[in-house]
Design a protein around this motif. Structure first.
Motif, PDB file in Angstrom:
ATOM      1  N   TYR A 154       0.804  -1.249   0.171  1.00 51.11           N
ATOM      2  CA  TYR A 154       0.055  -0.010   0.084  1.00 51.11           C
ATOM      3  C   TYR A 154       0.788   1.335  -0.004  1.00 51.11           C
ATOM      4  O   TYR A 154       0.652   2.305  -0.800  1.00 51.11           O
ATOM      5  CB  TYR A 154      -0.724  -0.063   1.167  1.00 51.11           C
ATOM      6  N   GLY A 155       1.803   1.287   0.859  1.00 54.27           N
ATOM      7  CA  GLY A 155       2.812   2.426   0.907  1.00 54.27           C
ATOM      8  C   GLY A 155       3.507   2.696  -0.694  1.00 54.27           C
ATOM      9  O   GLY A 155       3.588   3.757  -0.962  1.00 54.27           O
ATOM     10  N   GLU A 156       4.027   1.521  -0.999  1.00 57.62           N
ATOM     11  CA  GLU A 156       4.608   1.597  -2.394  1.00 57.62           C
ATOM     12  C   GLU A 156       3.923   2.427  -3.464  1.00 57.62           C
ATOM     13  O   GLU A 156       3.917   3.129  -4.353  1.00 57.62           O
ATOM     14  CB  GLU A 156       5.164   0.386  -2.786  1.00 57.62           C
ATOM     15  N   LEU A 157       2.462   1.794  -3.531  1.00 50.49           N
ATOM     16  CA  LEU A 157       1.400   2.081  -4.357  1.00 50.49           C
ATOM     17  C   LEU A 157       1.058   3.549  -4.184  1.00 50.49           C
ATOM     18  O   LEU A 157       1.069   4.547  -5.145  1.00 50.49           O
ATOM     19  CB  LEU A 157       0.157   1.420  -4.337  1.00 50.49           C
ATOM     20  N   GLU A 158       1.018   3.930  -2.700  1.00 53.84           N
ATOM     21  CA  GLU A 158       0.633   5.335  -2.439  1.00 53.84           C
ATOM     22  C   GLU A 158       1.770   6.233  -3.092  1.00 53.84           C
ATOM     23  O   GLU A 158       1.420   7.420  -3.379  1.00 53.84           O
ATOM     24  CB  GLU A 158       0.525   5.535  -1.010  1.00 53.84           C
ATOM     25  N   PHE A 159       3.048   5.951  -2.929  1.00 47.33           N
ATOM     26  CA  PHE A 159       4.122   6.733  -3.367  1.00 47.33           C
ATOM     27  C   PHE A 159       4.007   6.881  -4.700  1.00 47.33           C
ATOM     28  O   PHE A 159       4.172   8.139  -5.329  1.00 47.33           O
ATOM     29  CB  PHE A 159       5.562   6.099  -3.073  1.00 47.33           C
ATOM     30  N   TRP A 160       3.763   5.785  -5.544  1.00 48.76           N
ATOM     31  CA  TRP A 160       3.815   6.200  -7.053  1.00 48.76           C
ATOM     32  C   TRP A 160       2.482   6.723  -7.517  1.00 48.76           C
ATOM     33  O   TRP A 160       2.544   7.722  -8.470  1.00 48.76           O
ATOM     34  CB  TRP A 160       3.843   4.729  -7.807  1.00 48.76           C
ATOM     35  N   LEU A 161       1.291   6.753  -6.854  1.00 53.07           N
ATOM     36  CA  LEU A 161       0.431   7.577  -7.182  1.00 53.07           C
ATOM     37  C   LEU A 161       0.391   8.853  -6.999  1.00 53.07           C
ATOM     38  O   LEU A 161      -0.158   9.800  -7.670  1.00 53.07           O
ATOM     39  CB  LEU A 161      -0.977   6.923  -6.487  1.00 53.07           C
ATOM     40  N   SER A 162       1.166   9.208  -5.747  1.00 49.58           N
ATOM     41  CA  SER A 162       1.358  10.715  -5.497  1.00 49.58           C
ATOM     42  C   SER A 162       2.144  11.105  -6.300  1.00 49.58           C
ATOM     43  O   SER A 162       2.237  12.361  -6.664  1.00 49.58           O
ATOM     44  CB  SER A 162       1.906  10.727  -4.003  1.00 49.58           C
ATOM     45  N   THR A 163       3.295  10.402  -6.850  1.00 47.42           N
ATOM     46  CA  THR A 163       4.177  10.901  -7.948  1.00 47.42           C
ATOM     47  C   THR A 163       3.527  11.384  -9.067  1.00 47.42           C
ATOM     48  O   THR A 163       3.699  12.255  -9.852  1.00 47.42           O
ATOM     49  CB  THR A 163       5.285   9.954  -8.105  1.00 47.42           C
ATOM     50  N   LEU A 164       2.635  10.445  -9.441  1.00 53.75           N
ATOM     51  CA  LEU A 164       1.783  10.624 -10.773  1.00 53.75           C
ATOM     52  C   LEU A 164       0.837  11.859 -10.673  1.00 53.75           C
ATOM     53  O   LEU A 164       0.949  12.636 -11.505  1.00 53.75           O
ATOM     54  CB  LEU A 164       0.984   9.206 -10.922  1.00 53.75           C
ATOM     55  N   LYS A 165       0.461  12.170  -9.471  1.00 57.41           N
ATOM     56  CA  LYS A 165      -0.380  13.348  -9.450  1.00 57.41           C
ATOM     57  C   LYS A 165       0.107  14.460  -9.375  1.00 57.41           C
ATOM     58  O   LYS A 165      -0.002  15.457 -10.051  1.00 57.41           O
ATOM     59  CB  LYS A 165      -1.086  13.076  -7.916  1.00 57.41           C
ATOM     60  N   VAL A 166       1.454  14.672  -8.683  1.00 58.57           N
ATOM     61  CA  VAL A 166       2.557  15.746  -8.785  1.00 58.57           C
ATOM     62  C   VAL A 166       2.809  15.941 -10.365  1.00 58.57           C
ATOM     63  O   VAL A 166       2.550  17.266 -10.559  1.00 58.57           O
ATOM     64  CB  VAL A 166       3.447  15.529  -7.784  1.00 58.57           C
ATOM     65  N   VAL A 167       3.113  14.976 -11.023  1.00 61.83           N
ATOM     66  CA  VAL A 167       3.731  15.209 -12.328  1.00 61.83           C
ATOM     67  C   VAL A 167       2.505  15.598 -13.095  1.00 61.83           C
ATOM     68  O   VAL A 167       2.744  16.697 -14.045  1.00 61.83           O
ATOM     69  CB  VAL A 167       4.234  13.843 -13.023  1.00 61.83           C
ATOM     70  N   THR A 168       1.189  15.281 -13.056  1.00 59.08           N
ATOM     71  CA  THR A 168       0.137  15.519 -13.773  1.00 59.08           C
ATOM     72  C   THR A 168      -0.184  17.293 -13.633  1.00 59.08           C
ATOM     73  O   THR A 168      -0.514  17.810 -14.376  1.00 59.08           O
ATOM     74  CB  THR A 168      -1.090  14.832 -13.401  1.00 59.08           C
ATOM     75  N   ILE A 169      -0.429  17.612 -12.129  1.00 62.81           N
ATOM     76  CA  ILE A 169      -0.595  18.923 -11.687  1.00 62.81           C
ATOM     77  C   ILE A 169       0.483  19.700 -12.653  1.00 62.81           C
ATOM     78  O   ILE A 169       0.387  20.773 -13.063  1.00 62.81           O
ATOM     79  CB  ILE A 169      -0.484  18.902 -10.388  1.00 62.81           C
ATOM     80  N   VAL A 170       1.939  19.478 -12.443  1.00 67.27           N
ATOM     81  CA  VAL A 170       2.916  20.138 -13.091  1.00 67.27           C
ATOM     82  C   VAL A 170       2.682  20.203 -14.487  1.00 67.27           C
ATOM     83  O   VAL A 170       2.759  21.367 -15.142  1.00 67.27           O
ATOM     84  CB  VAL A 170       4.298  19.725 -12.754  1.00 67.27           C
ATOM     85  N   VAL A 171       2.357  19.124 -15.422  1.00 69.69           N
ATOM     86  CA  VAL A 171       2.196  19.205 -16.693  1.00 69.69           C
ATOM     87  C   VAL A 171       1.041  20.133 -17.154  1.00 69.69           C
ATOM     88  O   VAL A 171       1.160  20.812 -18.123  1.00 69.69           O
ATOM     89  CB  VAL A 171       2.296  17.736 -17.285  1.00 69.69           C
ATOM     90  N   ILE A 172      -0.143  19.973 -16.417  1.00 66.38           N
ATOM     91  CA  ILE A 172      -1.108  20.622 -16.691  1.00 66.38           C
ATOM     92  C   ILE A 172      -0.959  22.257 -16.368  1.00 66.38           C
ATOM     93  O   ILE A 172      -1.455  22.974 -17.242  1.00 66.38           O
ATOM     94  CB  ILE A 172      -2.376  20.269 -15.737  1.00 66.38           C
ATOM     95  N   ARG A 173      -0.362  22.485 -15.363  1.00 66.04           N
ATOM     96  CA  ARG A 173      -0.011  24.081 -15.063  1.00 66.04           C
ATOM     97  C   ARG A 173       0.783  24.538 -16.206  1.00 66.04           C
ATOM     98  O   ARG A 173       0.806  25.921 -16.286  1.00 66.04           O
ATOM     99  CB  ARG A 173       0.768  24.155 -13.789  1.00 66.04           C
ATOM    100  N   GLU A 174       1.683  23.968 -16.767  1.00 61.24           N
ATOM    101  CA  GLU A 174       2.526  24.810 -17.945  1.00 61.24           C
ATOM    102  C   GLU A 174       1.897  25.043 -19.356  1.00 61.24           C
ATOM    103  O   GLU A 174       0.824  24.573 -19.588  1.00 61.24           O
ATOM    104  CB  GLU A 174       3.714  23.521 -18.114  1.00 61.24           C
TER     105      GLU A 174
END
Length: 64
Positions: free
Chosen positions: A44-64
């Protein structure tokens, strides 16, 4: 996952694949959230880490 995240995910999926009803996606998301919470803490911790990383990358890409 919070209700806000589930709602946003439902809107995204509902708009991208509109041939099914939105409650179908919401039920699927609730099922996935419960299934993920039933995983052992290491996975669960590993999955939560990767999903959080995906969320941050998505936000950064959308904001640009």
């Amino acid at each position: 996952m919070t209700c806000r995240v589930l709602g946003l995910l439902a809107l995204f999926v509902g708009q991208s694949l509109s041939r099914f009803r939105q409650p179908t996606y919401q039920r699927l998301q609730v099922f996935l959230a419960v299934a993920l919470n039933c995983l052992p803490s290491r996975y669960y911790g590993e999955l939560e880490f990767w999903l959080s990383t995906l969320k941050v990358v998505t936000i950064v890409v959308i904001r640009e």
